[in-house]
Design an enzyme around this catalytic site. Structure first.
Site, PDB file in Angstrom:
ATOM      1  N   HIS A   1       0.829  -1.202   0.000  1.00 20.02           N
ATOM      2  CA  HIS A   1       0.000   0.000   0.000  1.00 20.02           C
ATOM      3  C   HIS A   1       0.869   1.259   0.000  1.00 20.02           C
ATOM      4  O   HIS A   1       0.623   2.204  -0.759  1.00 20.02           O
ATOM      5  CB  HIS A   1      -0.911  -0.036   1.235  1.00 20.02           C
ATOM      6  CG  HIS A   1      -1.847   1.128   1.346  1.00 20.02           C
ATOM      7  ND1 HIS A   1      -3.146   1.085   0.897  1.00 20.02           N
ATOM      8  CD2 HIS A   1      -1.674   2.371   1.865  1.00 20.02           C
ATOM      9  CE1 HIS A   1      -3.735   2.247   1.132  1.00 20.02           C
ATOM     10  NE2 HIS A   1      -2.859   3.044   1.717  1.00 20.02           N
ATOM     11  N   GLU A   2       1.908   1.263   0.837  1.00 19.15           N
ATOM     12  CA  GLU A   2       2.792   2.436   0.915  1.00 19.15           C
ATOM     13  C   GLU A   2       3.610   2.604  -0.362  1.00 19.15           C
ATOM     14  O   GLU A   2       3.840   3.726  -0.823  1.00 19.15           O
ATOM     15  CB  GLU A   2       3.722   2.312   2.130  1.00 19.15           C
ATOM     16  CG  GLU A   2       3.013   2.317   3.471  1.00 19.15           C
ATOM     17  CD  GLU A   2       2.141   3.537   3.681  1.00 19.15           C
ATOM     18  OE1 GLU A   2       2.507   4.636   3.210  1.00 19.15           O
ATOM     19  OE2 GLU A   2       1.071   3.400   4.287  1.00 19.15           O
TER      20      GLU A   2
ATOM     21  N   HIS B   1       1.543   4.406  -2.830  1.00 14.81           N
ATOM     22  CA  HIS B   1       1.469   5.854  -2.617  1.00 14.81           C
ATOM     23  C   HIS B   1       2.631   6.568  -3.315  1.00 14.81           C
ATOM     24  O   HIS B   1       2.469   7.680  -3.834  1.00 14.81           O
ATOM     25  CB  HIS B   1       1.506   6.176  -1.114  1.00 14.81           C
ATOM     26  CG  HIS B   1       0.171   6.063  -0.433  1.00 14.81           C
ATOM     27  ND1 HIS B   1      -0.958   6.676  -0.906  1.00 14.81           N
ATOM     28  CD2 HIS B   1      -0.199   5.411   0.708  1.00 14.81           C
ATOM     29  CE1 HIS B   1      -1.977   6.415  -0.102  1.00 14.81           C
ATOM     30  NE2 HIS B   1      -1.551   5.647   0.877  1.00 14.81           N
TER      31      HIS B   1
ATOM     32  N   GLU C   1      -6.346   6.776  -1.238  1.00 16.04           N
ATOM     33  CA  GLU C   1      -6.384   5.511  -0.500  1.00 16.04           C
ATOM     34  C   GLU C   1      -6.943   4.393  -1.370  1.00 16.04           C
ATOM     35  O   GLU C   1      -6.433   3.262  -1.357  1.00 16.04           O
ATOM     36  CB  GLU C   1      -7.229   5.668   0.769  1.00 16.04           C
ATOM     37  CG  GLU C   1      -6.547   6.459   1.872  1.00 16.04           C
ATOM     38  CD  GLU C   1      -5.247   5.832   2.321  1.00 16.04           C
ATOM     39  OE1 GLU C   1      -5.284   4.811   3.043  1.00 16.04           O
ATOM     40  OE2 GLU C   1      -4.179   6.329   1.939  1.00 16.04           O
TER      41      GLU C   1
ATOM     42  N   ASP D   1      -4.921   1.173  -2.390  1.00 19.10           N
ATOM     43  CA  ASP D   1      -5.473  -0.158  -2.098  1.00 19.10           C
ATOM     44  C   ASP D   1      -5.475  -1.025  -3.351  1.00 19.10           C
ATOM     45  O   ASP D   1      -5.098  -2.206  -3.305  1.00 19.10           O
ATOM     46  CB  ASP D   1      -6.908  -0.036  -1.561  1.00 19.10           C
ATOM     47  CG  ASP D   1      -6.969   0.470  -0.129  1.00 19.10           C
ATOM     48  OD1 ASP D   1      -5.958   0.353   0.582  1.00 19.10           O
ATOM     49  OD2 ASP D   1      -8.035   0.991   0.261  1.00 19.10           O
TER      50      ASP D   1
END
Length: 482
Positions: A132-133, A136, A197, A201
């Protein structure tokens, strides 16, 4: 110093006066200008990331633990290799903090709290957060924030970058301070939007699946966080910068259903890394001892090696050497090449004053895996304890050729030169360590001290040190101008 031209070309100013241990520093960045807001160049993004990393090193309890670093980098890079839109290498690091949290910022820097692995039930859960990070970063969500901030008159770009760093270090405190001093629009810039987000995801789950981990682990992790909100007044740190609306858990669960549901085994390294984090960072040693003894009694697993490993660490850290030795001797006999066991076995041998045996074992391991950070740094540390400073120096200098920014290696080399009473080399090594934290003025002072100990005939060394001095001073001048 590779960072210097990058920072200079990006015109980033960082007024750092940190000392290498526990000092505070102030981050100052100029407004990047509207052209940079349209598209943030990758070089500039990496430069911002390096400056923020300096600030983070000086303010936060980063962990210099070669075993955990090796595990995290291996896991993280496995995910990066299976991610989309990767534009530069990623760096993964640990922070000693019991909160469930992880974060990513400019230039591919991903920080993970020890509390995250301590409370992850499976390796796939841990990997789901890293994936997930990584998303980003690859989807440039922070760069988009800079674009969006163009219309936000309440917060400058420099203030926003500083604010992002504040929320990384202490999300609850950082957001509270910003809420008291900024508009709601400014505050919203420091938390990931719902759209960001959802995108993280989606891409994160694809990366998770591609890398061979369980896609359903993402919803398991979010469910765990959701349950904690229900029973605690204070939400987990992760949720302060990663909003969790009611629909998000169900969205992630539905998205996972496109993949086959099957069993994914966690690696033995995950369980060993978790035990190490629990024993050395999450619990106090005496509490950890009780935890692992109880866990061994409750566990139905035939192989309890990871629990034994954690118990051995907790006993060793309490100086219960006989009990710790009995366990770690059994483990190392079972698997003499295991880096987790080798690291603790070295600590044990040093504690019982058998540094010669430690060096003999590590020398053999080093011949098989030269420049492996766990083996090399343990070997160098054992050599220092044995007062074999020449061996330690040689090991560390070769290691730093490959990993010039490795902070623990720099610290050990500084310690080696100090023990050798080589004052010129000691002050030079100390300067390199200080530059790692952005303390360029202090680094220049150390180089000046090194020059005071150069012999008359050492012209090459004097020339090299003067070049370093000029480099550190030039950086300080750039800071002063901006």
């Amino acid at each position: 110093m590779q960072l210097f031209p990058l920072l200079r070309s990006a015109l980033l100013a960082v007024a750092l006066s940190a000392s290498p241990v526990g000092a505070q520093s102030d981050l100052k960045l100029p407004d990047l200008g509207t052209s940079a807001l349209q598209v943030l160049p990758l070089e500039k993004e990496q430069a911002i990331g390096e400056v923020m990393m300096m600030q983070l090193r000086s303010q936060s309890p980063l962990i210099a633990d070669p075993v955990l670093e090796e595990y995290l980098s291996s896991l993280g890079n496995k995910l990066v290799a299976n991610a989309n839109d990767v534009r530069f290498p990623f760096t993964f690091f640990w922070i000693n903090n019991n909160d469930i949290n992880a974060f990513a910022f400019y230039g591919g820097h991903v920080g993970v709290h020890t509390g995250l692995i301590a409370q992850s039930d499976t390796e796939s859960q841990l990997a789901s957060v890293l994936g997930h990070e990584i998303a980003h970063v690859t989807q440039r969500h922070l760069a988009r924030r800079l674009q969006n901030a163009r219309d936000n008159s309440a917060m400058t770009i420099a203030g926003m970058i500083t604010g992002i760093l504040a929320t990384i270090i202490a999300p609850d405190a950082g957001l509270a301070i910003l809420a008291a001093n900024s508009t709601q629009a400014s505050l919203n810039q420091l938390t990931h939007s719902r759209k960001a987000e959802q995108e993280a995801d989606r891409f994160g789950m694809q990366t998770l699946h591609n890398a061979g981990f369980d896609p359903y682990a993402a919803s398991e992790f979010l469910t765990k966080l959701s349950d904690q909100i229900r029973y605690k007044n204070k939400p987990p740190a992760f949720l302060l910068t990663h909003p969790l609306p009611d629909s998000r858990v169900s969205d992630v669960r539905l998205r996972a259903q496109q993949y086959d549901k099957k069993y994914y085994a966690s690696s033995p390294s995950f369980y060993l890394a978790k035990s190490r984090a629990l024993a050395r960072y999450y619990y106090k040693p005496e509490t950890a001892e009780g935890y692992f003894k109880n866990a061994k009694e409750r566990s139905s697993d035939l192989d309890k090696s990871a629990l034994d490993y954690g118990l051995a660490i907790s006993l060793l850290d309490q100086k219960k050497l006989d009990e710790a030795g009995a366990i770690i001797e059994k483990l190392i006999t079972k698997d003499k090449y295991n880096l987790f066991y080798l690291d603790v076995y070295t600590d044990y041998l040093i504690a019982i004053e058998q540094t010669g045996k430690a060096m003999e074992i590590l020398k053999q391991q080093h011949e098989l895996r030269p420049n492996n950070q766990v083996i090399t740094l343990n070997y160098a540390n054992a050599a220092i304890e044995a007062k074999d400073y020449d061996t330690a120096e040689q090991l560390l200098k070769v290691f730093l050729l490959e990993k010039p920014e490795h902070v623990l290696a720099k610290e050990l080399l500084t310690k080696t030169y100090e023990a050798q009473e080589d004052k010129a080399a000691y002050h030079e090594a100390k300067a390199s360590l200080m530059s790692h934290y952005g303390a360029f003025s202090k680094a220049a002072d150390e180089i000046q001290r090194a020059l005071n100990h150069v012999e008359d005939h050492e012209d090459v060394k004097r020339t090299r040190l003067k070049a370093l001095l000029s480099q550190y001073r030039d950086m300080q001048k750039e800071i002063a101008k901006l």
